[in-house]
Scaffold this active site. Structure first.
Site, PDB file in Angstrom:
ATOM      1  N   ARG A  89      -0.950   9.927  11.922  1.00 44.61           N
ATOM      2  CA  ARG A  89      -0.364   8.674  12.390  1.00 44.61           C
ATOM      3  C   ARG A  89       1.161   8.727  12.445  1.00 44.61           C
ATOM      4  O   ARG A  89       1.780   8.009  13.230  1.00 44.61           O
ATOM      5  CB  ARG A  89      -0.838   7.513  11.516  1.00 44.61           C
ATOM      6  CG  ARG A  89      -2.314   7.225  11.723  1.00 44.61           C
ATOM      7  CD  ARG A  89      -2.725   5.911  11.125  1.00 44.61           C
ATOM      8  NE  ARG A  89      -2.886   5.999   9.678  1.00 44.61           N
ATOM      9  CZ  ARG A  89      -3.229   4.970   8.916  1.00 44.61           C
ATOM     10  NH1 ARG A  89      -3.425   3.779   9.451  1.00 44.61           N
ATOM     11  NH2 ARG A  89      -3.374   5.126   7.611  1.00 44.61           N
ATOM     12  N   GLU A  98      -5.682  -7.095  -2.818  1.00 41.37           N
ATOM     13  CA  GLU A  98      -5.782  -5.702  -2.394  1.00 41.37           C
ATOM     14  C   GLU A  98      -4.778  -4.852  -3.157  1.00 41.37           C
ATOM     15  O   GLU A  98      -3.627  -5.243  -3.342  1.00 41.37           O
ATOM     16  CB  GLU A  98      -5.509  -5.569  -0.899  1.00 41.37           C
ATOM     17  CG  GLU A  98      -5.536  -4.126  -0.404  1.00 41.37           C
ATOM     18  CD  GLU A  98      -5.242  -3.974   1.079  1.00 41.37           C
ATOM     19  OE1 GLU A  98      -5.674  -2.968   1.665  1.00 41.37           O
ATOM     20  OE2 GLU A  98      -4.576  -4.863   1.644  1.00 41.37           O
ATOM     21  N   HIS A 137      -2.999  -8.769   2.950  1.00 44.94           N
ATOM     22  CA  HIS A 137      -2.862  -7.324   3.070  1.00 44.94           C
ATOM     23  C   HIS A 137      -1.735  -6.864   2.154  1.00 44.94           C
ATOM     24  O   HIS A 137      -0.628  -7.414   2.179  1.00 44.94           O
ATOM     25  CB  HIS A 137      -2.520  -6.944   4.507  1.00 44.94           C
ATOM     26  CG  HIS A 137      -2.088  -5.511   4.661  1.00 44.94           C
ATOM     27  ND1 HIS A 137      -0.773  -5.144   4.784  1.00 44.94           N
ATOM     28  CD2 HIS A 137      -2.806  -4.359   4.683  1.00 44.94           C
ATOM     29  CE1 HIS A 137      -0.686  -3.822   4.884  1.00 44.94           C
ATOM     30  NE2 HIS A 137      -1.903  -3.326   4.830  1.00 44.94           N
ATOM     31  N   ASP A 171     -11.826  -0.396   6.922  1.00 50.42           N
ATOM     32  CA  ASP A 171     -10.561  -0.737   7.575  1.00 50.42           C
ATOM     33  C   ASP A 171     -10.478   0.006   8.911  1.00 50.42           C
ATOM     34  O   ASP A 171     -10.424   1.234   8.956  1.00 50.42           O
ATOM     35  CB  ASP A 171      -9.398  -0.325   6.672  1.00 50.42           C
ATOM     36  CG  ASP A 171      -8.048  -0.794   7.202  1.00 50.42           C
ATOM     37  OD1 ASP A 171      -7.992  -1.286   8.345  1.00 50.42           O
ATOM     38  OD2 ASP A 171      -7.049  -0.669   6.463  1.00 50.42           O
ATOM     39  N   HIS A 225       3.524   4.177   4.816  1.00 48.48           N
ATOM     40  CA  HIS A 225       3.129   5.298   5.675  1.00 48.48           C
ATOM     41  C   HIS A 225       4.193   6.396   5.723  1.00 48.48           C
ATOM     42  O   HIS A 225       3.954   7.459   6.299  1.00 48.48           O
ATOM     43  CB  HIS A 225       2.853   4.813   7.101  1.00 48.48           C
ATOM     44  CG  HIS A 225       1.570   4.048   7.241  1.00 48.48           C
ATOM     45  ND1 HIS A 225       1.537   2.687   7.388  1.00 48.48           N
ATOM     46  CD2 HIS A 225       0.274   4.459   7.218  1.00 48.48           C
ATOM     47  CE1 HIS A 225       0.283   2.284   7.482  1.00 48.48           C
ATOM     48  NE2 HIS A 225      -0.502   3.337   7.374  1.00 48.48           N
TER      49      HIS A 225
END
Length: 407
Positions: free
Chosen positions: A51, A341, A321, A217, A24
């Site tokens: 975010r 993933e 994840h 998600d 992120h």
């Protein structure tokens, strides 16, 4: 295998602007922070737009090196930044340095028990995870085998991969075995937000056709009533699963959600759950159809493999994840890890790039919807020489020998 002991464990942060293990930590213009994406802070208008505004990337990356007395160096990483470095250097190091890396179970148990007064979840488990992964890397290099071989070898020749992305259409074009898109709006956005969520999923379904697996998600952003209503509204679009709809500790809520929507889609969670005890709750309370531990956060490989084995007894698939190479090795080795993933981390979701950015020289990438791991020892990755590693809590070499005398 030659005998060795762990001479030193070192914890580093990287340049503040670098992504590393904290995907992120992106500049403006990236889909993962610039798109409206529902999250726990979406209920507050001032933190809704991005975010990063509420600090999702506040801690940053921690990189761990475990060096053996023969010079072999193992690598691990997680999110945790300087706080994780402090825990590793000032506390966990005493359970690691001078120890045989083959005793990884003992080392893990001592790190976990010693941190119970202030740990159990969150950044403390991130720190333990990074150390644990570095020790496993040492073990692979000592035995000159990849990690999946240490776990029992391959249960599948190729590992299928789905894409987490803002572009489901490109995921299908690239050959991924399904796509997961973000839920854009939450309960605070009311009926109009719910309609917009349906429109986004409808658009994606229209792009990929009726048979391509789609997942949603929800990143801990919904309530039980809203999640049920959303699942019902999305029923015509045949979602494979809805992911992490509720706060991680709402076990009763997850059980109610699963019971209410089981005829519509599967319920998955576990990204922000920790240790086997958290996953025991999810299993015992029938909270989820699919479990999703993050190997870099949950306690490392030592704890993750226990979770996978526990889930196998209940025929529950484990689809970790993210975690990149750290999860791929484990998924190769267990039959109840059917698919991996892959997060599409290019800014416009239009290119396949490494999950961990420039952290590693040689992070493996999927091809034609599958992941193929080389047979290199350990995790098979090397730190990028261009990294700006900073060790904020470096210790004197004699300091490690004094740990036992400290209160």
């Amino acid at each position: 295998m030659r005998k060795a002991v762990i001479r030193e464990v070192r914890a580093y942060v990287i340049a503040p602007a670098a992504m590393g293990a904290d995907y992120h930590n992106q500049p403006g213009g990236h889909w993962i922070i610039d798109l409206p994406i529902a999250n726990p802070m979406s209920v507050y208008e001032e933190y809704k737009a991005r975010r990063t505004s509420w600090g999702i990337n506040a801690l940053g990356t921690v990189v761990v090196q475990a060096e053996l007395d023969d010079g072999t160096v193992g690598i691990g990483c997680s999110i945790g930044g300087e706080p994780a470095c402090y825990i590793i250097e000032r506390h966990l190091s005493r359970f690691v340095e001078g120890k045989d890396p083959r005793n990884v179970e003992l080392i893990w148990d001592q790190m976990w028990r010693a941190t119970l007064p202030y740990g159990r979840k969150g950044v403390t488990l991130h720190a333990i995870s990074a150390v644990d992964l570095a020790i496993w890397d040492c073990l692979g290099k000592l035995r000159e085998e990849p990690i999946y071989a240490l776990l029992g070898g391959k249960t599948k020749e190729r590992l299928p991969v789905y894409a987490t992305t803002a572009r489901a259409d490109l995921a299908k074009e690239w050959g991924f075995q399904g796509a997961k898109i973000p839920c854009r709006y939450g309960p605070a956005d009311g009926v109009e937000g719910l309609k917009k969520n349906v429109a986004v999923v409808a658009e994606a379904r229209g792009q990929v056709g009726p048979d391509f697996p789609l997942r949603l998600d929800c990143y801990m952003s919904l309530t039980v009533p809203y999640a049920i209503e959303l699942a019902r509204a999305l029923a015509p679009y045949k979602l494979h699963w809805m992911e992490e709809c509720l706060p991680p500790d709402d076990y009763d809520g997850y059980a109610a959600l699963k019971a209410a929507v089981s005829h519509i889609c599967l319920v998955s969670t576990g990204e922000h759950e920790y240790t086997r005890y958290g996953f025991r709750e999810l299993i015992a309370r029938k909270c989820a159809d699919i479990l999703q531990p993050d190997i870099n956060w949950v306690g490392g490989l030592t704890e993750a493999r226990r979770i996978v084995a526990m889930a196998a007894a209940y025929d529950i698939p484990v689809i970790p994840h993210g975690s990149s190479v750290f999860s791929y090795h484990m998924q190769y080795a267990f039959t109840n890890c059917p698919i991996a993933e892959f997060l599409v981390m290019s800014p416009k979701a239009d290119r396949i790039v490494p999950l961990f950015g420039e952290l590693f020289k040689n992070e493996p990438l999927p091809k034609d919807g599958c992941m193929d791991l080389p047979g290199a020892p350990g995790w098979g990755v090397e730190l990028n020489d261009k990294l700006e590693l900073v060790r904020p809590y470096a210790r004197q070499k004699s300091e490690g020998k004094q740990h036992k005398g400290r209160g």
